[in-house]
Design an enzyme around this catalytic site. Structure first.
Site, PDB file in Angstrom:
ATOM      1  N   SER A  66       0.796  -1.227   0.000  1.00 23.59           N
ATOM      2  CA  SER A  66       0.000   0.000   0.000  1.00 23.59           C
ATOM      3  C   SER A  66       0.828   1.277   0.000  1.00 23.59           C
ATOM      4  CB  SER A  66      -0.955  -0.003   1.189  1.00 23.59           C
ATOM      5  OG  SER A  66      -1.987   0.919   1.006  1.00 23.59           O
ATOM      6  N   SER A  67       1.829   1.326  -0.859  1.00 22.17           N
ATOM      7  CA  SER A  67       2.607   2.561  -0.998  1.00 22.17           C
ATOM      8  C   SER A  67       1.746   3.694  -1.543  1.00 22.17           C
ATOM      9  CB  SER A  67       3.805   2.324  -1.917  1.00 22.17           C
ATOM     10  OG  SER A  67       3.387   1.913  -3.217  1.00 22.17           O
ATOM     11  N   ASP A  95      -6.738   0.125   3.141  1.00 19.02           N
ATOM     12  CA  ASP A  95      -5.368   0.626   3.102  1.00 19.02           C
ATOM     13  C   ASP A  95      -5.245   1.937   3.873  1.00 19.02           C
ATOM     14  OD1 ASP A  95      -5.038  -1.505   1.434  1.00 19.02           O
ATOM     15  OD2 ASP A  95      -4.863  -0.330  -0.398  1.00 19.02           O
ATOM     16  N   TYR A 101      -8.425  -4.726 -10.545  1.00 18.27           N
ATOM     17  CA  TYR A 101      -9.075  -4.200  -9.339  1.00 18.27           C
ATOM     18  C   TYR A 101     -10.471  -3.649  -9.611  1.00 18.27           C
ATOM     19  CZ  TYR A 101      -9.374  -1.968  -4.759  1.00 18.27           C
ATOM     20  OH  TYR A 101      -9.770  -1.607  -3.493  1.00 18.27           O
TER      21      TYR A 101
END
Length: 554
Positions: free
Chosen positions: A194-195, A251, A304
């Site tokens: 989750s950068s 996130d 996604y």
């Protein structure tokens, strides 16, 4: 409630470091960033905003269906140093870098080039020579992955929540100030840790802090109220959608709300809540990067975002089969289906035991989503676009409006059955995982509880199988890495994050961590020959870290 707490603002490093963990040399990174900011911009930063990455222990792709998940913040993070840019009194705003709200953004990583941009205000002609200003605008390219897009996404929310358009307040406009930024990060991009969410959270915090909005808040031009952690989560969720990802909120919540030393059980229905969960003694989670870059934006149409649409349509079809009333334009979720099925009252949340029982029932009910009329031996469980529209009970035009007008997807067959089956089974595994952790904590078991760790590992392995076979968000490298992890002694191993690449997370006994990492280095081909820092960049043990915060300089 953890979500109602304010964002921590520190004025000294001693207090801040005490909440970050111990496996990284945080002091060196923070000091180096401050010194480099001063070298590049000629003055020290006013603030450093921090947002950690996260590892999801279990509960993949179920947050946007509004089911609870169990992530933990990690020590690796995004840091953004920032300060107001002084505008000389002799300067005019025709110089772009002195215009209201202009940004000069730099990144310590040499591959990311310096960026300069300014917000504008969208307006339209409403007749009679009148112009209506609708809001702020930043040019964000959703078709190409660029690091500054995440910075802009965070800025966008601050502009539109805290700065009224010029003609909306009836008085002099409250302009954002010019800002200099310097970014650094230790969360590997595209790793499933989750950068992107960490970057958006840190950016949002940086622009709030430098514009004085953390101390004296008047969000959405309304009554004064200090931003809570839950409020920051919601804003960051909205902001990340600006880069083309329809995020479910896990996130951002993990990055913002987490407490050091605990995982976080996050629920989204009927409202955002977060409960710290103590992990069993002597258990350690090891993150291993498959080195397959997986960015949710790049493959969103087939990955996604497609999964978001499939789960939403599957929920509508299932509600229709079960005789549940649903509005014509309502995008009901799979969590809302189970609530209405058992008569859950609006605004209330059913008991965990009741939720567990209805999830067990849904494992059978989802069979109704299998396509009808297929020839014997036909293993295709997906449906075509026309079949999906017919199953929904909507007209093609209305289906397009409700499910496809806000997102781009690309598929020949839509896997309603497989996606719903995964979501309900995964939601049940989260409850079982949480229950095992709570039982261990309540019994004051300090022996490590091998049977508990084995049970948690079994749930992680089942999750990986479901992600690979039902949600189809794994890849060959992740499948190999999880298998190697089990052979190397992990109790369980699974992908973490959106999938399609990125990282695995493995549950390992504390006294086995070093040996485990050595075995993975020797058996996973891309790691062979790596030593020291190069190895620790791709595989590392992590302790749960605290969430987002701000350091304020004198």
């Amino acid at each position: 409630m953890a979500a109602e707490q304010p964002i921590p603002i520190y004025t000294n490093l001693t207090d801040l470091y005490a909440n970050l963990g111990t496996s990284l040399n945080h002091a060196v990174r923070w000091n180096n960033l401050a010194e480099e900011f001063k070298r590049r911009f000629g003055r020290k930063p006013a603030y450093i905003a921090r947002a950690p990455g996260r590892v999801n222990l279990i509960g993949e792709h179920i947050d946007y269906a509004l089911f609870g998940v169990l992530p933990a913040a990690i020590e690796r993070d995004i840091l953004i140093a920032c300060a107001p840019r002084p505008v000389p009194s002799s300067s005019t705003t025709v110089e772009p870098h002195h215009s209201p709200g202009s940004v000069i953004a730099e990144n310590l990583h040499p591959k990311y080039t310096r960026q300069a941009f300014s917000p504008s205000q969208k307006s339209k002609d409403i007749g009679d020579d009148e112009v209506h200003v609708e809001g702020w605008h930043l040019d964000i390219n959703t078709q190409e992955l660029r690091w500054e897009s995440y910075v802009k996404a965070g800025y966008f929310g601050v502009l539109n929540h805290y700065f009224a358009p010029m003609n909306a307040s009836g008085g002099e406009a409250d302009h954002p100030i010019p800002v200099d930024l310097l970014v650094t990060g230790s969360v590997p991009a595209g790793s499933g840790l989750s950068s992107s969410a960490a970057m958006v959270v840190a950016s949002t915090l940086a622009f709030l802090a430098v514009n004085g909005k953390l101390d004296d808040q008047k969000g959405s031009f309304g009554a004064e109220s200090r931003l809570s952690k839950g409020g920051l989560v919601k804003m960051a969720m909205e902001n990340e959608k600006r880069v083309g990802v329809n995020s479910g909120g896990m996130d951002q919540a993990a990055s913002v709300i987490s407490n050091a030393g605990s995982a976080l059980y996050i629920t989204f229905f009927p409202a955002l809540k977060a409960l710290p969960i103590q992990l069993p003694p002597r258990s350690v989670f090891v993150c291993a990067n498959s080195l397959v870059v997986a960015d949710k934006v790049v493959g969103a149409k087939r990955g996604y975002n497609l999964r978001v649409v499939e789960t939403l349509v599957g929920a509508r079809v299932l509600a229709k089969v079960l005789g549940i009333d649903i509005g014509e334009k309502e995008k009901i979720t799979l969590r809302e289906v189970v609530g209405r099925l058992v008569g859950e009252k609006k605004g209330e949340e059913m008991d965990v035991g009741d939720l567990r029982r209805v999830l067990e029932r849904m494992g059978k009910e989802v069979e109704a989503l299998k396509p009808k009329g297929r020839a014997a031996g036909d293993n295709e469980l997906g449906v075509t676009m026309d079949e999906m529209i017919d199953m929904s009970g909507l007209t093609p035009a209305l289906f397009q409006e409700v499910y496809l007008s806000w997102v781009e997807v690309e598929a020949t067959h839509f896997q309603l059955y497989k996606r719903a089956k995964h979501v309900y089974a995964e939601a049940l595994r989260v409850l079982q995982f949480q229950e095992s952790c709570l039982t261990t904590a309540e019994s004051s078991n300090t022996s490590g509880g091998s049977s508990v760790l084995q049970n948690l590992g079994r749930l992680m392995n089942e999750s990986q199988t479901s992600c690979a076979e039902l949600f189809e968000c794994s890849c060959p490298e992740l499948n190999e890495l999880t298998q190697l992890a089990r052979q190397a002694g992990a109790f369980g191993s699974r992908l973490t994050g959106a999938g399609w690449g990125g990282c695995t997370v493995s549950l390992v006994a504390e006294n086995e961590v070093d040996a485990f990492i050595s075995r993975i280095r020797d058996t996973y081909a891309p790691y062979r020959g790596l030593e020291g820092e190069a190895l620790s960049e791709v595989i590392f043990a992590t302790r749960p870290s605290s969430g987002a915060c701000v350091l304020k300089f004198d």
